[in-house]
Design an enzyme around this catalytic site. Structure first.
Site, PDB file in Angstrom:
ATOM      1  N   ASN A   6      46.349  49.792  51.565  1.00  0.00           N
ATOM      2  CA  ASN A   6      45.825  48.442  51.352  1.00  0.00           C
ATOM      3  C   ASN A   6      46.669  47.437  52.142  1.00  0.00           C
ATOM      4  O   ASN A   6      47.884  47.359  51.949  1.00  0.00           O
ATOM      5  CB  ASN A   6      45.867  48.143  49.844  1.00  0.00           C
ATOM      6  CG  ASN A   6      45.301  46.789  49.521  1.00  0.00           C
ATOM      7  OD1 ASN A   6      45.650  45.803  50.151  1.00  0.00           O
ATOM      8  ND2 ASN A   6      44.426  46.729  48.543  1.00  0.00           N
ATOM      9  N   HIS A   9      48.495  42.485  51.741  1.00  0.00           N
ATOM     10  CA  HIS A   9      49.762  41.728  51.786  1.00  0.00           C
ATOM     11  C   HIS A   9      50.095  41.228  53.188  1.00  0.00           C
ATOM     12  O   HIS A   9      50.796  40.239  53.346  1.00  0.00           O
ATOM     13  CB  HIS A   9      50.925  42.578  51.290  1.00  0.00           C
ATOM     14  CG  HIS A   9      50.938  42.734  49.792  1.00  0.00           C
ATOM     15  ND1 HIS A   9      50.442  41.800  48.927  1.00  0.00           N
ATOM     16  CD2 HIS A   9      51.429  43.726  49.010  1.00  0.00           C
ATOM     17  CE1 HIS A   9      50.612  42.202  47.690  1.00  0.00           C
ATOM     18  NE2 HIS A   9      51.210  43.378  47.701  1.00  0.00           N
ATOM     19  N   ARG A  17      51.723  30.790  56.632  1.00  0.00           N
ATOM     20  CA  ARG A  17      51.993  29.814  57.688  1.00  0.00           C
ATOM     21  C   ARG A  17      50.722  29.301  58.349  1.00  0.00           C
ATOM     22  O   ARG A  17      50.774  28.559  59.318  1.00  0.00           O
ATOM     23  CB  ARG A  17      52.911  30.439  58.758  1.00  0.00           C
ATOM     24  CG  ARG A  17      54.359  30.509  58.356  1.00  0.00           C
ATOM     25  CD  ARG A  17      54.946  29.098  58.296  1.00  0.00           C
ATOM     26  NE  ARG A  17      56.315  29.107  57.824  1.00  0.00           N
ATOM     27  CZ  ARG A  17      57.381  29.022  58.606  1.00  0.00           C
ATOM     28  NH1 ARG A  17      57.237  28.943  59.909  1.00  0.00           N
ATOM     29  NH2 ARG A  17      58.579  29.022  58.096  1.00  0.00           N
ATOM     30  N   HIS A  42      40.762  43.891  50.279  1.00  0.00           N
ATOM     31  CA  HIS A  42      40.056  43.273  49.153  1.00  0.00           C
ATOM     32  C   HIS A  42      39.638  41.876  49.576  1.00  0.00           C
ATOM     33  O   HIS A  42      40.480  41.008  49.783  1.00  0.00           O
ATOM     34  CB  HIS A  42      41.015  43.231  47.956  1.00  0.00           C
ATOM     35  CG  HIS A  42      40.394  42.735  46.684  1.00  0.00           C
ATOM     36  ND1 HIS A  42      41.032  42.836  45.466  1.00  0.00           N
ATOM     37  CD2 HIS A  42      39.216  42.125  46.420  1.00  0.00           C
ATOM     38  CE1 HIS A  42      40.264  42.316  44.525  1.00  0.00           C
ATOM     39  NE2 HIS A  42      39.158  41.866  45.082  1.00  0.00           N
ATOM     40  N   ARG A  44      38.585  38.767  48.410  1.00  0.00           N
ATOM     41  CA  ARG A  44      38.497  38.060  47.122  1.00  0.00           C
ATOM     42  C   ARG A  44      37.627  36.826  47.234  1.00  0.00           C
ATOM     43  O   ARG A  44      37.526  36.224  48.298  1.00  0.00           O
ATOM     44  CB  ARG A  44      39.900  37.641  46.663  1.00  0.00           C
ATOM     45  CG  ARG A  44      40.654  38.767  46.003  1.00  0.00           C
ATOM     46  CD  ARG A  44      41.983  38.264  45.469  1.00  0.00           C
ATOM     47  NE  ARG A  44      42.576  39.255  44.606  1.00  0.00           N
ATOM     48  CZ  ARG A  44      42.437  39.281  43.287  1.00  0.00           C
ATOM     49  NH1 ARG A  44      41.761  38.346  42.676  1.00  0.00           N
ATOM     50  NH2 ARG A  44      43.001  40.229  42.584  1.00  0.00           N
ATOM     51  N   ARG A  48      42.157  34.545  49.137  1.00  0.00           N
ATOM     52  CA  ARG A  48      43.601  34.247  49.166  1.00  0.00           C
ATOM     53  C   ARG A  48      44.362  35.092  50.180  1.00  0.00           C
ATOM     54  O   ARG A  48      45.438  34.740  50.598  1.00  0.00           O
ATOM     55  CB  ARG A  48      44.212  34.415  47.777  1.00  0.00           C
ATOM     56  CG  ARG A  48      44.286  35.839  47.319  1.00  0.00           C
ATOM     57  CD  ARG A  48      45.116  35.952  46.064  1.00  0.00           C
ATOM     58  NE  ARG A  48      44.363  35.534  44.896  1.00  0.00           N
ATOM     59  CZ  ARG A  48      44.625  35.998  43.670  1.00  0.00           C
ATOM     60  NH1 ARG A  48      45.612  36.840  43.492  1.00  0.00           N
ATOM     61  NH2 ARG A  48      43.911  35.623  42.644  1.00  0.00           N
ATOM     62  N   HIS A  49      43.818  36.230  50.552  1.00  0.00           N
ATOM     63  CA  HIS A  49      44.499  36.993  51.608  1.00  0.00           C
ATOM     64  C   HIS A  49      43.525  37.370  52.736  1.00  0.00           C
ATOM     65  O   HIS A  49      43.495  36.714  53.752  1.00  0.00           O
ATOM     66  CB  HIS A  49      45.312  38.188  51.079  1.00  0.00           C
ATOM     67  CG  HIS A  49      44.734  38.916  49.897  1.00  0.00           C
ATOM     68  ND1 HIS A  49      43.521  39.518  49.926  1.00  0.00           N
ATOM     69  CD2 HIS A  49      45.250  39.143  48.656  1.00  0.00           C
ATOM     70  CE1 HIS A  49      43.294  40.095  48.764  1.00  0.00           C
ATOM     71  NE2 HIS A  49      44.307  39.886  47.955  1.00  0.00           N
ATOM     72  N   GLU A  69      37.323  46.628  48.944  1.00  0.00           N
ATOM     73  CA  GLU A  69      37.412  46.325  47.506  1.00  0.00           C
ATOM     74  C   GLU A  69      36.782  44.977  47.276  1.00  0.00           C
ATOM     75  O   GLU A  69      37.029  44.041  48.038  1.00  0.00           O
ATOM     76  CB  GLU A  69      38.883  46.201  47.113  1.00  0.00           C
ATOM     77  CG  GLU A  69      39.491  47.445  46.594  1.00  0.00           C
ATOM     78  CD  GLU A  69      40.935  47.176  46.208  1.00  0.00           C
ATOM     79  OE1 GLU A  69      41.260  46.065  45.762  1.00  0.00           O
ATOM     80  OE2 GLU A  69      41.728  48.093  46.381  1.00  0.00           O
ATOM     81  N   THR A 100      44.690  43.042  40.842  1.00  0.00           N
ATOM     82  CA  THR A 100      43.658  43.533  39.929  1.00  0.00           C
ATOM     83  C   THR A 100      44.323  44.064  38.661  1.00  0.00           C
ATOM     84  O   THR A 100      45.151  44.962  38.723  1.00  0.00           O
ATOM     85  CB  THR A 100      42.850  44.668  40.611  1.00  0.00           C
ATOM     86  OG1 THR A 100      42.597  44.286  41.959  1.00  0.00           O
ATOM     87  CG2 THR A 100      41.554  44.907  39.892  1.00  0.00           C
ATOM     88  N   GLU A 150      37.631  55.302  40.998  1.00  0.00           N
ATOM     89  CA  GLU A 150      39.059  55.201  41.306  1.00  0.00           C
ATOM     90  C   GLU A 150      39.764  54.977  39.983  1.00  0.00           C
ATOM     91  O   GLU A 150      39.539  53.962  39.309  1.00  0.00           O
ATOM     92  CB  GLU A 150      39.354  54.048  42.274  1.00  0.00           C
ATOM     93  CG  GLU A 150      40.851  53.951  42.567  1.00  0.00           C
ATOM     94  CD  GLU A 150      41.207  52.849  43.567  1.00  0.00           C
ATOM     95  OE1 GLU A 150      40.374  52.493  44.418  1.00  0.00           O
ATOM     96  OE2 GLU A 150      42.352  52.350  43.477  1.00  0.00           O
ATOM     97  N   HIS A 190      46.936  51.966  42.200  1.00  0.00           N
ATOM     98  CA  HIS A 190      47.551  50.796  41.574  1.00  0.00           C
ATOM     99  C   HIS A 190      48.963  51.105  41.097  1.00  0.00           C
ATOM    100  O   HIS A 190      49.160  51.963  40.255  1.00  0.00           O
ATOM    101  CB  HIS A 190      46.730  50.242  40.403  1.00  0.00           C
ATOM    102  CG  HIS A 190      46.857  48.754  40.327  1.00  0.00           C
ATOM    103  ND1 HIS A 190      47.953  48.147  39.794  1.00  0.00           N
ATOM    104  CD2 HIS A 190      46.055  47.766  40.782  1.00  0.00           C
ATOM    105  CE1 HIS A 190      47.799  46.840  39.913  1.00  0.00           C
ATOM    106  NE2 HIS A 190      46.657  46.575  40.510  1.00  0.00           N
ATOM    107  N   GLY A 191      49.915  50.419  41.709  1.00  0.00           N
ATOM    108  CA  GLY A 191      51.307  50.553  41.282  1.00  0.00           C
ATOM    109  C   GLY A 191      51.981  51.836  41.736  1.00  0.00           C
ATOM    110  O   GLY A 191      53.103  52.123  41.321  1.00  0.00           O
TER     111      GLY A 191
HETATM  112  N1  PXP Z   1      43.342  50.122  44.096  1.00  0.00           N
HETATM  113  C1  PXP Z   1      42.794  48.963  43.683  1.00  0.00           C
HETATM  114  C2  PXP Z   1      41.399  48.987  43.144  1.00  0.00           C
HETATM  115  C3  PXP Z   1      43.500  47.752  43.767  1.00  0.00           C
HETATM  116  O1  PXP Z   1      42.930  46.606  43.354  1.00  0.00           O
HETATM  117  C4  PXP Z   1      44.794  47.763  44.336  1.00  0.00           C
HETATM  118  C5  PXP Z   1      45.543  46.480  44.485  1.00  0.00           C
HETATM  119  O2  PXP Z   1      44.920  45.675  45.426  1.00  0.00           O
HETATM  120  C6  PXP Z   1      45.328  48.988  44.771  1.00  0.00           C
HETATM  121  C7  PXP Z   1      44.597  50.153  44.620  1.00  0.00           C
HETATM  122  C8  PXP Z   1      46.686  49.089  45.389  1.00  0.00           C
HETATM  123  O3  PXP Z   1      47.633  48.742  44.428  1.00  0.00           O
HETATM  124  P1  PXP Z   1      49.151  48.539  44.845  1.00  0.00           P
HETATM  125  O4  PXP Z   1      49.203  47.351  45.758  1.00  0.00           O
HETATM  126  O5  PXP Z   1      49.828  48.310  43.547  1.00  0.00           O
HETATM  127  O6  PXP Z   1      49.572  49.791  45.539  1.00  0.00           O
END
Ligand code: PXP
Length: 238
Positions: A6, A9, A17, A42, A44, A48-49, A69, A100, A150, A190-191
């Site tokens: 992903n 970021h 900037r 993603h 959104r 925002r990104h 996403e 999320t 997922e 996620h995480g």
């Molecule tokens: N999967 C989904 C559906 C998410 O929303 C995110 C965060 O954008 C991720 C995976 C990736 O999560 P992380 O940034 O915590 O690795």
């Protein structure tokens, strides 16, 4: 197991900037060159990104696969139908959340999600639903014809004790198997990070993990020395 990265970021940093660096497109190319199997972004509602133009350029450029996403809102659905990602992952979206926060409540949203999934299927776009690792949610997801799920790994990743981490891992493994036995493709994310990924890789039913924050955060740290050295050399030369 496949790995998708992903790159949201990168866009967050660029937007700080208001310019065009770092470029998410360039990041996506590096990610692919380094061996990842896909790019996740993603789009959104508040942009925002990732911006609309990023999604278009990513679609035109990447050679692996694009997983978009998104929340199931009509504006974003229309964009996705035009862009045709390789996979659409539907997620719940709250305006003020940092990321999320939970899985979709498929039981509650069944009718509306069914319509959205049908719309994507009519255009040949497969759909994944981001859900908590709970049997009822998986069953409901299957009933509305999703291609994949997922599984939300947040509880596992955030567990504070090894016993609760083990408990959430067991649940993820059982639900991955349950999903696969129902004929669904199973992704997870996620995480996830460098410390907690190994037990997830051992779950054979999970086909793909999607990781963002940990990789981009690590990239900043491991890349900082080279970045500083390059500038030191320019400054000292002068
Ligand atoms: N999967 C989904 C559906 C998410 O929303 C995110 C965060 O954008 C991720 C995976 C990736 O999560 P992380 O940034 O915590 O690795």
């Amino acid at each position: 197991m496949r790995l998708s990265i992903n790159i949201d970021h990168i866009a967050t940093l660029r937007n700080a900037r208001g310019g065009d660096e770092p470029d998410p497109l360039m990041a996506a190319k590096i990610v692919e060159r380094a061996g990842a199997d896909g790019i996740v972004c993603h789009l959104r509602e508040d942009r925002r990104h990732i911006h609309d133009q990023d999604v278009k350029l990513l679609r035109d450029t990447i050679t692996t696969k694009l997983d978009l996403e998104m929340a199931a809102t009509s504006e974003i659905i229309n964009i996705a139908l035009r862009v045709k990602p390789d996979l659409v992952t539907l997620v719940p979206e709250k305006r003020r959340e940092l990321t999320t926060e939970g899985g979709l409540d498929v039981l509650y949203l069944k009718k509306s999600l069914q319509k959205v999934i049908d719309e994507f299927h009519d255009r040949g776009i497969p759909v994944s639903l981001f859900i908590d690792p709970v049997q009822e949610q998986i069953k409901a997801a299957k009933e509305i014809n999703t291609d994949m799920i997922e599984l939300h790994t947040g509880e596992y990743a955030d567990a504070r004790s090894s016993s609760s981490r083990r408990k959430f891992l067991k649940q993820l493994a059982a639900m991955a198997k349950f999903g696969r036995d129902m004929g669904l493709g199973v992704n997870a994310g996620h995480g996830l990070n460098y410390d907690n990924i190994k037990p997830i890789v051992a779950i054979q039913e999970i086909e793909e993990v999607s990781i963002g924050h940990a990789i981009i955060a690590h990239a900043v740290i491991v890349g900082l020395e080279r970045a500083v050295r390059e500038m030191v050399s320019l400054v000292k030369k002068g």
